[in-house]
Design a protein around this motif. Structure first.
Motif, PDB file in Angstrom:
ATOM      1  N   CYS A 159       0.839  -1.201   0.000  1.00 17.38           N
ATOM      2  CA  CYS A 159       0.000   0.000   0.000  1.00 17.38           C
ATOM      3  C   CYS A 159       0.873   1.248   0.000  1.00 17.38           C
ATOM      4  CB  CYS A 159      -0.924  -0.008   1.210  1.00 17.38           C
ATOM      5  SG  CYS A 159      -1.946   1.475   1.357  1.00 17.38           S
ATOM      6  N   ALA A 160       1.882   1.297   0.873  1.00 15.32           N
ATOM      7  CA  ALA A 160       2.767   2.459   0.944  1.00 15.32           C
ATOM      8  C   ALA A 160       3.511   2.667  -0.377  1.00 15.32           C
ATOM      9  CB  ALA A 160       3.761   2.283   2.088  1.00 15.32           C
ATOM     10  N   PHE A 161       3.914   1.584  -1.021  1.00 16.14           N
ATOM     11  CA  PHE A 161       4.634   1.671  -2.298  1.00 16.14           C
ATOM     12  C   PHE A 161       3.767   2.337  -3.364  1.00 16.14           C
ATOM     13  CE2 PHE A 161       5.511  -0.431  -6.431  1.00 16.14           C
ATOM     14  CZ  PHE A 161       6.801   0.056  -6.644  1.00 16.14           C
ATOM     15  N   PHE A 162       2.528   1.891  -3.503  1.00 17.28           N
ATOM     16  CA  PHE A 162       1.660   2.456  -4.533  1.00 17.28           C
ATOM     17  C   PHE A 162       1.165   3.851  -4.165  1.00 17.28           C
ATOM     18  CE2 PHE A 162       1.227  -2.134  -5.567  1.00 17.28           C
ATOM     19  CZ  PHE A 162       1.710  -2.060  -6.864  1.00 17.28           C
ATOM     20  N   ALA A 176       3.047   6.031  -2.620  1.00 17.92           N
ATOM     21  CA  ALA A 176       4.188   6.874  -2.965  1.00 17.92           C
ATOM     22  C   ALA A 176       4.232   7.158  -4.466  1.00 17.92           C
ATOM     23  CB  ALA A 176       5.480   6.206  -2.500  1.00 17.92           C
ATOM     24  N   ILE A 177       3.961   6.142  -5.277  1.00 22.83           N
ATOM     25  CA  ILE A 177       3.932   6.339  -6.730  1.00 22.83           C
ATOM     26  C   ILE A 177       2.885   7.379  -7.106  1.00 22.83           C
ATOM     27  CG2 ILE A 177       3.356   5.249  -8.935  1.00 22.83           C
ATOM     28  CD1 ILE A 177       4.602   2.687  -7.881  1.00 22.83           C
ATOM     29  N   PHE A 178       1.686   7.241  -6.532  1.00 21.91           N
ATOM     30  CA  PHE A 178       0.615   8.186  -6.835  1.00 21.91           C
ATOM     31  C   PHE A 178       0.992   9.607  -6.406  1.00 21.91           C
ATOM     32  CE2 PHE A 178      -3.059  10.533  -5.173  1.00 21.91           C
ATOM     33  CZ  PHE A 178      -3.757  10.734  -6.356  1.00 21.91           C
ATOM     34  N   LEU A 179       1.533   9.758  -5.209  1.00 20.61           N
ATOM     35  CA  LEU A 179       1.862  11.088  -4.694  1.00 20.61           C
ATOM     36  C   LEU A 179       2.891  11.783  -5.571  1.00 20.61           C
ATOM     37  CD1 LEU A 179       2.109  10.418  -0.835  1.00 20.61           C
ATOM     38  CD2 LEU A 179       0.140  11.114  -2.179  1.00 20.61           C
ATOM     39  N   ILE A 180       3.929  11.058  -5.958  1.00 23.59           N
ATOM     40  CA  ILE A 180       5.002  11.670  -6.740  1.00 23.59           C
ATOM     41  C   ILE A 180       4.522  12.034  -8.147  1.00 23.59           C
ATOM     42  CG2 ILE A 180       7.251  11.210  -7.788  1.00 23.59           C
ATOM     43  CD1 ILE A 180       7.915   9.547  -5.292  1.00 23.59           C
ATOM     44  N   LYS A 181       3.650  11.224  -8.736  1.00 25.81           N
ATOM     45  CA  LYS A 181       3.212  11.460 -10.112  1.00 25.81           C
ATOM     46  C   LYS A 181       2.162  12.550 -10.231  1.00 25.81           C
ATOM     47  CE  LYS A 181       2.485   8.235 -13.062  1.00 25.81           C
ATOM     48  NZ  LYS A 181       1.964   7.034 -13.740  1.00 25.81           N
ATOM     49  N   TYR A 182       1.273  12.661  -9.246  1.00 25.44           N
ATOM     50  CA  TYR A 182       0.102  13.508  -9.448  1.00 25.44           C
ATOM     51  C   TYR A 182       0.097  14.789  -8.615  1.00 25.44           C
ATOM     52  CZ  TYR A 182      -1.682   9.713 -12.224  1.00 25.44           C
ATOM     53  OH  TYR A 182      -1.829   8.770 -13.200  1.00 25.44           O
ATOM     54  N   ARG A 183       0.691  14.795  -7.447  1.00 25.99           N
ATOM     55  CA  ARG A 183       0.836  16.040  -6.693  1.00 25.99           C
ATOM     56  C   ARG A 183       1.835  15.806  -5.567  1.00 25.99           C
ATOM     57  NH1 ARG A 183      -1.039  21.027  -6.158  1.00 25.99           N
ATOM     58  NH2 ARG A 183      -1.151  21.961  -4.086  1.00 25.99           N
ATOM     59  N   ILE A 184       3.029  16.353  -5.757  1.00 23.65           N
ATOM     60  CA  ILE A 184       4.113  16.070  -4.832  1.00 23.65           C
ATOM     61  C   ILE A 184       3.796  16.560  -3.427  1.00 23.65           C
ATOM     62  CG2 ILE A 184       5.359  18.204  -5.289  1.00 23.65           C
ATOM     63  CD1 ILE A 184       6.836  14.682  -4.692  1.00 23.65           C
ATOM     64  N   GLU A 185       2.941  17.605  -3.310  1.00 19.40           N
ATOM     65  CA  GLU A 185       2.600  18.117  -1.981  1.00 19.40           C
ATOM     66  C   GLU A 185       1.899  17.067  -1.121  1.00 19.40           C
ATOM     67  OE1 GLU A 185       3.436  21.649  -4.404  1.00 19.40           O
ATOM     68  OE2 GLU A 185       2.265  19.820  -4.714  1.00 19.40           O
ATOM     69  N   TYR A 186       1.272  16.081  -1.750  1.00 17.51           N
ATOM     70  CA  TYR A 186       0.588  15.045  -0.977  1.00 17.51           C
ATOM     71  C   TYR A 186       1.562  14.146  -0.204  1.00 17.51           C
ATOM     72  CZ  TYR A 186      -3.908  16.141  -3.132  1.00 17.51           C
ATOM     73  OH  TYR A 186      -5.065  16.762  -3.525  1.00 17.51           O
ATOM     74  N   ILE A 187       2.872  14.326  -0.455  1.00 12.14           N
ATOM     75  CA  ILE A 187       3.852  13.569   0.314  1.00 12.14           C
ATOM     76  C   ILE A 187       3.755  13.931   1.795  1.00 12.14           C
ATOM     77  CG2 ILE A 187       5.815  15.171   0.268  1.00 12.14           C
ATOM     78  CD1 ILE A 187       6.065  11.467  -0.637  1.00 12.14           C
ATOM     79  N   LEU A 188       3.187  15.106   2.076  1.00 15.27           N
ATOM     80  CA  LEU A 188       3.011  15.540   3.465  1.00 15.27           C
ATOM     81  C   LEU A 188       2.003  14.663   4.204  1.00 15.27           C
ATOM     82  CD1 LEU A 188       2.894  19.417   2.935  1.00 15.27           C
ATOM     83  CD2 LEU A 188       4.846  18.030   3.663  1.00 15.27           C
ATOM     84  N   LEU A 189       1.194  13.903   3.468  1.00 12.02           N
ATOM     85  CA  LEU A 189       0.208  13.023   4.102  1.00 12.02           C
ATOM     86  C   LEU A 189       0.853  11.784   4.718  1.00 12.02           C
ATOM     87  CD1 LEU A 189      -1.674  14.727   2.182  1.00 12.02           C
ATOM     88  CD2 LEU A 189      -3.087  12.694   2.004  1.00 12.02           C
ATOM     89  N   PHE A 190       2.083  11.488   4.321  1.00  5.81           N
ATOM     90  CA  PHE A 190       2.678  10.216   4.710  1.00  5.81           C
ATOM     91  C   PHE A 190       2.747   9.999   6.219  1.00  5.81           C
ATOM     92  CE2 PHE A 190       4.714   6.416   3.296  1.00  5.81           C
ATOM     93  CZ  PHE A 190       4.416   6.373   1.945  1.00  5.81           C
ATOM     94  N   PRO A 191       3.130  11.004   7.007  1.00  2.00           N
ATOM     95  CA  PRO A 191       3.121  10.766   8.466  1.00  2.00           C
ATOM     96  C   PRO A 191       1.742  10.368   8.989  1.00  2.00           C
ATOM     97  CG  PRO A 191       4.346  12.748   7.948  1.00  2.00           C
ATOM     98  CD  PRO A 191       3.679  12.327   6.679  1.00  2.00           C
ATOM     99  N   GLY A 192       0.683  10.996   8.450  1.00  2.00           N
ATOM    100  CA  GLY A 192      -0.668  10.639   8.868  1.00  2.00           C
ATOM    101  C   GLY A 192      -1.039   9.232   8.462  1.00  2.00           C
ATOM    102  N   ILE A 193      -0.658   8.837   7.254  1.00  2.00           N
ATOM    103  CA  ILE A 193      -0.968   7.491   6.767  1.00  2.00           C
ATOM    104  C   ILE A 193      -0.238   6.440   7.615  1.00  2.00           C
ATOM    105  CG2 ILE A 193      -0.696   5.912   4.819  1.00  2.00           C
ATOM    106  CD1 ILE A 193      -1.058   8.356   2.974  1.00  2.00           C
ATOM    107  N   VAL A 194       1.032   6.697   7.897  1.00  2.00           N
ATOM    108  CA  VAL A 194       1.806   5.758   8.725  1.00  2.00           C
ATOM    109  C   VAL A 194       1.188   5.643  10.115  1.00  2.00           C
ATOM    110  CG1 VAL A 194       4.032   5.389   9.850  1.00  2.00           C
ATOM    111  CG2 VAL A 194       3.952   6.113   7.458  1.00  2.00           C
ATOM    112  N   THR A 195       0.762   6.776  10.673  1.00  2.00           N
ATOM    113  CA  THR A 195       0.123   6.756  11.992  1.00  2.00           C
ATOM    114  C   THR A 195      -1.155   5.936  11.973  1.00  2.00           C
ATOM    115  OG1 THR A 195       1.033   8.936  12.523  1.00  2.00           O
ATOM    116  CG2 THR A 195      -0.838   8.190  13.833  1.00  2.00           C
TER     117      THR A 195
END
Length: 345
Positions: A250-253, A255-274
């Motif tokens: 799930c985290a792998f895919f 990350a692919i989506f975040l980098i391809k479509y809106r890099i700012e969504y990388i900020l969501l990762f701490p919330g997703i991991v939590t």
């Protein structure tokens, strides 16, 4: 403990079987589980953000699609629940909570159950067809998923690992339903669909891990195997490793989506991991809400983590941070100039 002892134990959980009434037939449709349709919302939000300029639908049309589409999805999902409870009635009596279901406790008539299934399915698909062909196709996929998961000879719920993957495919299907409400001319990115699929697999596998730990402790592994055949092949280690695999995929895919479509969504990762960490901790807690995903709104840590992730999502949607683009391009730390530094005496 012998099989006959287990059968008697399962029967002891049920009261004398009375003829089912109208309310019992309503119960097996599980309208109280409609909270699971929350996975439709990301499909709506992401379609608006990524495809809002491409859609020909006006705001009022989209609102109509959302209202009718939600009712259609509830209808199809409830139809799936009807056949689920009916076909599982002889197995659910070995489960501590599911033994209290109407199909176990009451005498129901097969033709009436089939009629209820067809009415709910027909109503759901008919409503979906009023919106667009894409929504109808997505709801039809949801119906097919219910059949393959519950009905022999396929009945994937009895097959280890496939049971989790086939049940969790409803997550990307619900994403498709939400997306189709906004834009019927495209499909969500494959990376997003796969992220939702494996994210759902993590949730469903966590549910099984929680059930395994609790029911084995209270009733023994034999009873668990009578409730669900796939559990005969599981151990706590198997389920824990599967959880890790689903979370990593799930985290792998994501990350692919975040980098391809809106890099700012990388900020969501701490919330997703939590969210993953909090939910996994619930699965390891005796008698936790992880066994009943439809009741997750009662789990305060999950709600807090979900709210925090939603806040991050809103911020990342409207905040442009050019500095983050560096994460999507190649950069190297050059060390060639190190030989020019003065050497030590």
């Amino acid at each position: 403990m012998t099989t006959s002892d287990l059968t008697a134990s399962g029967s002891a959980r049920t009261s004398p079987r009375m003829i089912a009434g109208f309310s019992d037939y309503l119960r097996i449709a599980r309208f109280d589980h409609m909270t699971k349709n929350v996975f439709i919302l990301p499909g709506i939000a992401l379609a608006l953000l990524l495809r809002g300029n491409a859609t020909t639908e006006g705001p009022l049309d989209i609102l109509w699609n959302v209202v009718i589409g939600f009712v259609a999805a509830v209808g199809v999902a409830s139809a799936n629940y009807v056949i689920n409870e009916w076909l599982d009635r002889d197995f659910d009596r070995f489960h501590p909570e599911k033994s209290q279901r109407a199909a176990v406790q009451r005498r129901m008539f097969g033709p009436l159950v089939l009629l209820e299934y067809l009415l709910l399915l027909g109503a759901g698909l008919a409503l979906a067809s009023l919106v667009n062909d894409a929504l109808f196709a997505a709801c039809l996929l949801l119906a097919v998923s219910g059949i393959t998961y519950n009905v022999k000879p396929i009945r994937t719920k009895d097959r280890p690992y496939l049971d989790v993957l086939s049940e969790s495919i409803n997550n990307p299907i619900r994403l498709l339903i939400g997306w189709a409400m906004v834009d019927a001319g495209s499909l969500p990115p494959v990376s997003l669909l796969l992220a939702f699929w494996f994210g759902g697999a993590f949730l469903m596998n966590s549910k099984r891990l929680a059930e395994y730990r609790d029911i084995v402790a209270s009733d023994g592994r034999e009873t668990l195997g009578l409730y669900r055949r796939s559990f005969r092949h599981y151990s706590e280690n198997h389920l824990s490793v599967a959880n890790l695999v689903h979370a990593l995929l799930c985290a792998f895919f994501v990350a692919i989506f975040l980098i391809k479509y809106r890099i700012e969504y990388i900020l969501l990762f701490p919330g997703i991991v939590t969210l993953f960490a909090v939910y996994y901790a619930l699965a390891l807690t005796p008698n936790s809400v992880a066994r009943k995903p439809e009741k997750l709104y009662r789990a305060r840590p999950v709600i807090l983590a979900s709210v925090a992730t939603t806040v991050l999502f809103v911020f990342a949607t409207f905040a442009d941070i050019p500095a983050l683009e560096v994460l999507a391009s190649q950069h190297f730390i050059e060390t060639g100039a190190l030989h020019l530094l003065p050497s030590r005496p």
